[in-house]
Design an enzyme around this catalytic site. Structure first.
Site, PDB file in Angstrom:
ATOM      1  N   ASP A   1       0.824  -1.212   0.000  1.00  0.00           N
ATOM      2  CA  ASP A   1       0.000   0.000   0.000  1.00  0.00           C
ATOM      3  C   ASP A   1       0.855   1.258   0.000  1.00  0.00           C
ATOM      4  O   ASP A   1       2.006   1.261   0.447  1.00  0.00           O
ATOM      5  CB  ASP A   1      -0.923   0.008   1.218  1.00  0.00           C
ATOM      6  N   GLU A   2       0.284   2.330  -0.480  1.00  0.00           N
ATOM      7  CA  GLU A   2       0.826   3.688  -0.377  1.00  0.00           C
ATOM      8  C   GLU A   2       2.296   3.777  -0.787  1.00  0.00           C
ATOM      9  O   GLU A   2       3.090   4.490  -0.164  1.00  0.00           O
ATOM     10  CB  GLU A   2       0.620   4.222   1.048  1.00  0.00           C
TER      11      GLU A   2
END
Length: 628
Positions: free
Chosen positions: A303-304
């Site tokens: 993620d991210e």
């Protein structure tokens, strides 16, 4: 039998019968199963302290005439591999299942049928009677999980084990441990010692770090396994890796060292994917984590990763999934992993704040399994309401009804219901540092997620659930769980106005927030003083956004909102001058939300009796405070 959580598939109470547990009661377990015997011993260990009964556990080759029997035969076929059948008559209690895991689930239901004081660790006087009836039960989803972030703040082996015990009561069967992030690396890896000594030395707000030795991690795994909870370890990559980059400069593209990071920003770090040492590093980590983890999954995060080019991300995550498979595990990943080509065994965890995500829905339509953790519904780190002192609110304020009133199978538009393997409730730890904090944000919402994961959708009813949840309050009191008293729940005991309690230590080592003097009159100064464990340093987080001591509230003198306004103790009156929040912008500050100023030591020294003030938030050590 009307207040069991999660709600069983079938409940038929028998008000004409009940079974009394006495000093002569025995627990019988299937003689052919060591695991059944272990479940019997687990039950006895819960019941002995409060009842002061011996409750011997004995193997049996036939269904006994009395006592409590845990048997691996004769269960209704509908219970499957993980369900159970429970029958309570005047002569005995019988739990039947096809597998020991089902017996364990049945034991959790039996615990809830007994008086709440059964959970106490000391002898209590109660009528230890089990109400009569018939239960046939099995889970809706195979995966019913919770996540604990031990990277942003570290929690000890004993704290994690306690949390596992509390999860197991509600038939949660997976614990996702977020072991690594920008603020801390929490698992020792042979051949990479700096991950522990450097990466593990920090946490949000410059607090103490920590890490698990591999033996520590194995303790957690063993404890979870004994409670039929599977550990899912997460090593986040290629982003959320600053602690690793600070530990080994060669993982950075420029080869230069990075200073440790203790803030709360995300998306700024990335492994250098073009360096051969990166693959060596990741392979070593996955190989060792796989060898330590008996469960089927390893989460590789994903993620991210805002600093990683999309093409490089896809190539790397393809390789990382293959590496997980090489070591005999299936990859788990946050839903951004759909930016890579997914392996057939990869599980995608959806955490978005929308009910629409085309890439995840497309992957699900093509056969990828989903775990549902939508931030607006399932994130345990989000506040209950605007007055909650700890927690975040970037996704939503989630009280119990919001946590309960949604369906994991239909939440994500375009994703087939058949693709949803279960639900997970993540607890990120930016704002939490203690077991009390874990409890406060977990309960009473966790049982809502447990019911979404276990109970048939046909039983979904908030009015019924709220009554069942209210009945859990005395049980949590007996267990020492300091929970949030949501106004949405008709609690059966007097509502507590406070959450976590204890000292409020300063970022200046050895100093605490202290009420000066002995009379506690309105206007008494609140000062910095050597931490000493006295009542003058015992604060409680109020459900109404206050910090309380001696039945009064921390207050800004005269309601001032300017720099330098002093803090005092004052009768609680609901004014803005008595409102306080954890400040995510500064890691570990305490903010007055009206003035937007932080609690501050004006002298920034070790001087005792320095009266505390509010001041523009600046993230300095003079503004670091750790809530109870």
């Amino acid at each position: 039998m009307s207040t069991i959580v999660p709600q069983p598939a079938l409940v038929e109470p028998d008000t004409s019968a009940s079974f009394p547990i006495s000093s002569s009661t025995r627990i019988y377990t299937d003689a052919g199963s060591t695991a059944a015997g272990d479940v019997g011993n687990y039950l006895a260990e819960i019941m002995r302290p409060s009842t002061d009964y011996p409750l011997p556990v004995m193997p049996s080759t036939t269904a006994p005439a009395g006592g409590i029997a845990l048997l691996l035969s004769g269960a209704d076929p509908s219970v499957g591999a993980t369900g159970y059948q429970l029958d309570v008559t005047a002569s005995r209690v019988t739990i039947r299942a096809q597998q020991p895991e089902g017996l364990f689930a049945g034991v959790q239901t039996l615990r809830q049928l007994l008086p709440a004081q059964i959970e106490a660790k000391d002898t209590r006087q109660a009528s230890w009677t089990v109400p009569g009836g018939h239960v046939v039960d099995h889970p809706r989803f195979a995966y019913r999980g919770a996540m604990l972030d031990v990277a942003r703040h570290f929690f000890t082996v004993e704290q994690v084990k306690r949390h596992i015990d509390n999860l197991a009561l509600y038939k949660i069967n997976y614990l996702h441990l977020h072991l690594t992030d920008d603020q801390g690396w929490r698992i020792a890896i042979d051949g990479w010692p700096n991950l522990s000594t450097v990466g593990g030395s920090t946490s949000v707000g410059d607090g103490p770090g920590g890490y698990y030795t591999q033996a520590d991690y194995q303790q957690i795994v063993a404890h979870a396994t004994a409670r039929y909870v599977t550990i899912v370890p997460e090593i986040d990559m290629p982003g959320h890796v600053h602690a690793a980059l600070a530990s080994y400069p060669e993982l950075n593209c420029d080869g230069k060292p990075r200073a440790p990071y203790t803030g709360t920003d995300v998306g700024f770090s990335s492994l250098c994917l073009g360096r051969p040492i990166t693959q060596t590093f990741v392979d070593d980590v996955i190989r060792q984590i796989a060898a330590l983890t008996p469960g089927p999954y390893i989460s590789i995060g994903g993620d991210e990763a805002h600093q990683t080019k999309p093409s490089e991300y896809a190539t790397f995550m393809n390789w990382a999934q293959q590496t997980v498979a090489k070591y005999g595990k299936a990859a788990f990943g946050w839903h951004q992993i759909t930016g890579a080509s997914l392996q057939p065994s990869t599980m995608v965890q959806y955490w978005g704040d929308s009910s629409t995500h085309v890439a995840t829905a497309s992957a699900a339509a093509n056969g990828t399994g989903l775990i549902m953790s939508p931030a607006k519904r399932a994130y345990l780190d989000q506040k209950y309401d605007s007055r909650t002192v700890i927690g975040l609110s970037w996704a939503a304020e989630i009280d119990v009804r919001s946590a309960y009133d949604w369906d994991p199978a239909t939440y994500l538009s375009g994703a087939p219901a058949s693709s949803v393997r279960g639900i997970e409730a993540p607890l990120w730890s930016e704002s939490i540092t203690t077991s009390q904090d874990i409890d406060y944000l977990t309960f009473p919402r966790l049982p809502a997620y447990a019911e979404l994961g276990w109970s048939p959708s046909s039983t979904h009813d908030f009015t019924r659930f709220s009554r069942s949840l209210a009945a859990q309050g005395p049980r949590w009191d007996a267990l020492g769980i300091r929970y949030y008293h949501s106004s949405q729940i008709p609690w059966s005991t007097a509502s507590s106005s406070t959450g976590p309690q204890g000292p409020v230590p300063s970022g200046i080592e050895g100093k605490c927030l202290d009420v000066l003097g002995a009379n506690h009159a309105d206007g008494t100064p609140v000062v910095l003083y050597d931490c000493n464990g006295t009542p003058a340093q015992h604060w409680a987080i109020g459900n109404d956004g206050t910090l309380r001591a001696f039945g009064k509230c921390l207050d800004v003198t005269a309601g001032a909102t300017t720099n330098g306004a002093k803090l005092q103790l004052y009768t609680c009156n609901g004014t803005p001058a008595q409102q306080w929040r954890w400040n995510p912008g500064q890691g570990a500050g305490i903010l007055n939300p009206v003035s937007r100023r932080c609690i501050d030591d004006p002298a920034a020294t070790n001087a005792n009796r320095t009266q505390i003030q509010i001041h523009d938030c600046n993230g300095t050590r003079a503004q670091i405070w750790r809530l109870p």
